[in-house]
Design an enzyme around this catalytic site. Structure first.
Site, PDB file in Angstrom:
ATOM      1  N   ARG A  76     108.515  18.565   1.611  1.00  0.00           N
ATOM      2  CA  ARG A  76     109.118  19.497   2.564  1.00  0.00           C
ATOM      3  C   ARG A  76     110.131  18.795   3.469  1.00  0.00           C
ATOM      4  O   ARG A  76     109.874  17.718   4.004  1.00  0.00           O
ATOM      5  CB  ARG A  76     108.008  20.144   3.407  1.00  0.00           C
ATOM      6  CG  ARG A  76     108.476  21.210   4.368  1.00  0.00           C
ATOM      7  CD  ARG A  76     108.970  22.448   3.650  1.00  0.00           C
ATOM      8  NE  ARG A  76     107.927  23.110   2.880  1.00  0.00           N
ATOM      9  CZ  ARG A  76     108.054  23.442   1.610  1.00  0.00           C
ATOM     10  NH1 ARG A  76     109.164  23.158   0.939  1.00  0.00           N
ATOM     11  NH2 ARG A  76     107.075  24.060   0.979  1.00  0.00           N
ATOM     12  N   ARG A 133      97.195  36.638   2.967  1.00  0.00           N
ATOM     13  CA  ARG A 133      96.805  35.592   2.022  1.00  0.00           C
ATOM     14  C   ARG A 133      95.865  36.136   0.950  1.00  0.00           C
ATOM     15  O   ARG A 133      95.727  35.536  -0.120  1.00  0.00           O
ATOM     16  CB  ARG A 133      96.197  34.414   2.776  1.00  0.00           C
ATOM     17  CG  ARG A 133      97.214  33.754   3.693  1.00  0.00           C
ATOM     18  CD  ARG A 133      96.638  32.592   4.471  1.00  0.00           C
ATOM     19  NE  ARG A 133      97.647  32.009   5.352  1.00  0.00           N
ATOM     20  CZ  ARG A 133      98.512  31.068   5.011  1.00  0.00           C
ATOM     21  NH1 ARG A 133      98.510  30.605   3.767  1.00  0.00           N
ATOM     22  NH2 ARG A 133      99.388  30.585   5.877  1.00  0.00           N
ATOM     23  N   GLN A 136      95.803  29.601   7.470  1.00  0.00           N
ATOM     24  CA  GLN A 136      95.216  29.345   6.155  1.00  0.00           C
ATOM     25  C   GLN A 136      93.710  29.581   6.182  1.00  0.00           C
ATOM     26  O   GLN A 136      93.018  29.171   7.102  1.00  0.00           O
ATOM     27  CB  GLN A 136      95.512  27.916   5.696  1.00  0.00           C
ATOM     28  CG  GLN A 136      96.926  27.723   5.204  1.00  0.00           C
ATOM     29  CD  GLN A 136      97.173  26.330   4.648  1.00  0.00           C
ATOM     30  OE1 GLN A 136      96.387  25.417   4.854  1.00  0.00           O
ATOM     31  NE2 GLN A 136      98.287  26.164   3.954  1.00  0.00           N
ATOM     32  N   LYS A 169     109.463  32.051  -2.535  1.00  0.00           N
ATOM     33  CA  LYS A 169     108.303  31.956  -1.638  1.00  0.00           C
ATOM     34  C   LYS A 169     108.792  32.205  -0.216  1.00  0.00           C
ATOM     35  O   LYS A 169     109.696  31.517   0.268  1.00  0.00           O
ATOM     36  CB  LYS A 169     107.656  30.571  -1.734  1.00  0.00           C
ATOM     37  CG  LYS A 169     106.569  30.312  -0.690  1.00  0.00           C
ATOM     38  CD  LYS A 169     106.134  28.858  -0.737  1.00  0.00           C
ATOM     39  CE  LYS A 169     105.208  28.518   0.426  1.00  0.00           C
ATOM     40  NZ  LYS A 169     104.893  27.064   0.456  1.00  0.00           N
ATOM     41  N   HIS A 172     111.092  29.313   5.051  1.00  0.00           N
ATOM     42  CA  HIS A 172     110.105  29.276   6.132  1.00  0.00           C
ATOM     43  C   HIS A 172     110.735  29.682   7.461  1.00  0.00           C
ATOM     44  O   HIS A 172     111.868  29.324   7.754  1.00  0.00           O
ATOM     45  CB  HIS A 172     109.517  27.869   6.286  1.00  0.00           C
ATOM     46  CG  HIS A 172     108.861  27.336   5.052  1.00  0.00           C
ATOM     47  ND1 HIS A 172     109.577  26.760   4.028  1.00  0.00           N
ATOM     48  CD2 HIS A 172     107.558  27.306   4.678  1.00  0.00           C
ATOM     49  CE1 HIS A 172     108.739  26.394   3.070  1.00  0.00           C
ATOM     50  NE2 HIS A 172     107.516  26.708   3.440  1.00  0.00           N
TER      51      HIS A 172
END
Length: 219
Positions: A61, A180, A203, A142, A116
């Site tokens: 990243r 998610r 998460q 994504k 992002h």
């Protein structure tokens, strides 16, 4: 829906074993969080994951999108993308996009093209444009964006549903946790879960997600 667990190289072998035992399908190698980013070292970790029968996502990243600077980033991508099941590259890294598309296509691997936003969920037209750009570059788009309300979550999922194709949808933060799991209904093919630590806000722990997937999708 496949379940991915991001790992750095802290207690790597132990955490890899836990990920497999708890039901992960994919290990995301967060190379930008590794203590050693030499080619041979990262390659060894990639091969170790494959030896356990799990798929891999190679992620390095960029600092602009929440990662750390890796000076040999381009070399790692060029050498290891043909060995990884998936490679994740930011849409903003346009200088590498075409090159990685050609490398992964020739190797029969998949390219994830990511966007992002850690502050907010962008306007609908940006969501659509990111998806279309991802497909234009031959990858799986994504989108991982911060949800500041449940309306943000619903908007991301519903707008994305209007654009056909495989995709990965993530609303980050407490409001976005439902995405998610529910993202699968809207075409999201991979969800990311935590093992020992979370790499992104919201998460869900791996064990919990495995049980939820069985309960709701019988997968």
């Amino acid at each position: 829906m496949l379940i991915a667990v991001p790992l750095d190289d802290t207690n790597f072998s132990e955490n890899l074993k836990k990920a497999k035992e708890k039901g992960a399908d994919i290990v995301e190698l967060r190379v930008d969080q590794f203590s050693d980013t030499s080619l041979n070292y990262v390659k060894e970790k990639l091969e170790e994951v494959h030896s356990q029968g799990l798929k891999t996502i190679l992620t390095i990243r960029s600092p602009e999108e929440g990662g750390r600077e890796v000076k040999n980033r381009e070399e790692l991508f060029e050498e290891l993308s043909p060995l990884s099941d998936y490679t994740d590259i930011e849409l903003s890294s346009r200088g590498l996009l075409v090159k990685l598309y050609n490398i992964t296509k020739e190797a029969g691997k998949k390219l994830i093209i990511s966007y992002h936003n850690f502050e907010l969920t962008p306007p609908n037209w940006i969501i659509r444009e990111v998806l279309r750009e991802g497909y234009r570059y031959g990858g799986i788009p994504k989108i991982a964006v911060k949800a500041n309300s449940y309306e943000d979550v619903a908007r991301l999922l519903c707008i994305s549903r209007q654009v056909e194709g495989e995709k990965i949808l993530i609303s980050m933060g407490d409001y976005g946790k439902i995405s998610r799991l529910a993202g699968y209904v809207f075409g999201s093919v991979i969800t990311y879960c935590s093992l020992e630590k979370a790499f992104a806000p919201g998460q869900i722990p791996l064990e919990e997600m495995v049980e939820l997937r069985k309960k709701f999708y019988r997968l």
